[in-house]
Write an enzyme that holds these catalytic residues in place. Structure first.
Site, PDB file in Angstrom:
ATOM      1  CG  ASP A   1       3.205  -0.629   4.038  1.00 45.59           C
ATOM      2  OD1 ASP A   1       3.687   0.163   3.217  1.00 45.59           O
ATOM      3  OD2 ASP A   1       2.463  -0.250   4.962  1.00 45.59           O
TER       4      ASP A   1
ATOM      5  CD  GLU B   1       3.380 -10.459   5.209  1.00 47.86           C
ATOM      6  OE1 GLU B   1       2.148 -10.618   5.140  1.00 47.86           O
ATOM      7  OE2 GLU B   1       3.910  -9.693   6.031  1.00 47.86           O
TER       8      GLU B   1
ATOM      9  CB  VAL C   1      -5.322  -2.013  -0.437  1.00 47.55           C
ATOM     10  CG1 VAL C   1      -4.833  -0.886  -1.334  1.00 47.55           C
ATOM     11  CG2 VAL C   1      -4.139  -2.835   0.036  1.00 47.55           C
TER      12      VAL C   1
HETATM   13  P1  IMP Z   1       5.277  -4.085   6.958  1.00 47.32           P
HETATM   14  O1  IMP Z   1       6.120  -4.603   8.053  1.00 47.32           O
HETATM   15  O2  IMP Z   1       5.058  -2.605   7.044  1.00 47.32           O
HETATM   16  O3  IMP Z   1       5.737  -4.476   5.576  1.00 47.32           O
HETATM   17  O4  IMP Z   1       3.860  -4.627   7.272  1.00 47.32           O
HETATM   18  C1  IMP Z   1       3.225  -5.557   6.571  1.00 47.32           C
HETATM   19  C2  IMP Z   1       1.890  -5.827   7.255  1.00 47.32           C
HETATM   20  O5  IMP Z   1       1.168  -4.629   7.475  1.00 47.32           O
HETATM   21  C3  IMP Z   1       1.058  -6.658   6.342  1.00 47.32           C
HETATM   22  O6  IMP Z   1       1.247  -8.020   6.611  1.00 47.32           O
HETATM   23  C4  IMP Z   1      -0.343  -6.182   6.670  1.00 47.32           C
HETATM   24  O7  IMP Z   1      -0.867  -6.933   7.730  1.00 47.32           O
HETATM   25  C5  IMP Z   1      -0.195  -4.771   7.133  1.00 47.32           C
HETATM   26  N1  IMP Z   1      -0.548  -3.803   6.067  1.00 47.32           N
HETATM   27  C6  IMP Z   1       0.298  -2.992   5.385  1.00 47.32           C
HETATM   28  N2  IMP Z   1      -0.356  -2.249   4.482  1.00 47.32           N
HETATM   29  C7  IMP Z   1      -1.662  -2.602   4.561  1.00 47.32           C
HETATM   30  C8  IMP Z   1      -2.855  -2.185   3.855  1.00 47.32           C
HETATM   31  O8  IMP Z   1      -2.864  -1.333   2.949  1.00 47.32           O
HETATM   32  N3  IMP Z   1      -4.005  -2.803   4.243  1.00 47.32           N
HETATM   33  C9  IMP Z   1      -4.067  -3.732   5.225  1.00 47.32           C
HETATM   34  N4  IMP Z   1      -2.984  -4.151   5.897  1.00 47.32           N
HETATM   35  C10 IMP Z   1      -1.779  -3.593   5.575  1.00 47.32           C
HETATM   36 MG    MG Z   2      -0.495  -8.870   8.042  1.00 38.55          MG
END
Ligand code: IMP
Ligand code: MG
Length: 186
Positions: free
Chosen positions: A105, A101, A160
């Site tokens: 986040d 990954e 970011v």
């Molecule tokens: P999660 O399901 O919230 O953990 O999402 C993860 C996905 O969200 C990552 O694979 C990224 O594509 C996107 N993402 C989360 N934070 C950022 C950031 O700060 N910049 C760009 N993409 C992000």
């Molecule tokens: Mg992503």
């Protein structure tokens, strides 16, 4: 011309050199941990593409790779379940999978993917390697439940970009990573 440039960054977090050094360390750790096995690297598109290419060249093991795409419904209701938009094209039953990954986040995407691979897809094991970890972004329900096995660098709770990470599909090609200026987020 509106290009992708350093001036668009509010703060540079990690330089190209720092990222490259860390990726080699991650590759060495995976090589050690999977000695004698053949891990199956599964990249989560699109953000993983830069990290995946660098990481796999730092892994000294016989291995295969694949990509999946998962839509996570960010910005809408946080309870929205992710949707697989590009599925595996082969059987992974009994395999040792390493999910690759770009950033962890909320953890919603990886929690879903891990359950899918261990459940219906019958993987033998699933580990997670993420280049960036935003611990403060974790969904309260997933705190402590979904963590990466290998982490490149922590990042603050900010948006970011760079090293594969985008804002509206831009900035993925930056070789470093940083926080985007609010005025560049139109
Ligand atoms: P999660 O399901 O919230 O953990 O999402 C993860 C996905 O969200 C990552 O694979 C990224 O594509 C996107 N993402 C989360 N934070 C950022 C950031 O700060 N910049 C760009 N993409 C992000
Ligand atoms: Mg992503």
């Amino acid at each position: 011309m509106a290009g992708e440039m350093r001036e668009d960054m509010e703060q540079l977090l990690y330089t190209e050199e720092q990222l490259q050094t860390r990726v080699r360390e991650l590759g060495a750790a995976i090589t050690r941990d999977y000695a004698g096995r053949q891990p199956f690297f599964l990249g989560v598109l699109k953000g993983c593409f830069v990290f995946m290419a660098d990481l796999l060249r730092a892994v000294d093991l016989p291995c295969e790779l694949e990509f999946m795409a998962v839509k996570s419904y960010r910005g809408t209701s946080s309870s929205g379940q992710p949707e697989i938009t590009r599925d595996l094209t082969r059987n992974v039953e009994g395999m040792d999978i390493v999910i690759v990954e770009d950033i962890l986040d909320t953890g919603v995407t990886l929690d879903y993917l891990r359950q899918y691979l261990l459940g219906p897809r019958k993987a033998a094991s699933v580990r997670i390697v993420t280049m960036f970890d935003k611990p403060e972004g974790r969904d309260p329900a997933l705190k402590g439940k979904i963590e990466a096995d290998y982490v490149g660098f922590p990042v603050p709770k900010a948006f970011v970009v760079g090293y594969g990470l985008d804002y509206n599909e831009r900035y993925r090609n930056l070789p470093y990573v940083g926080i985007l200026k609010p005025e560049c987020r139109d």
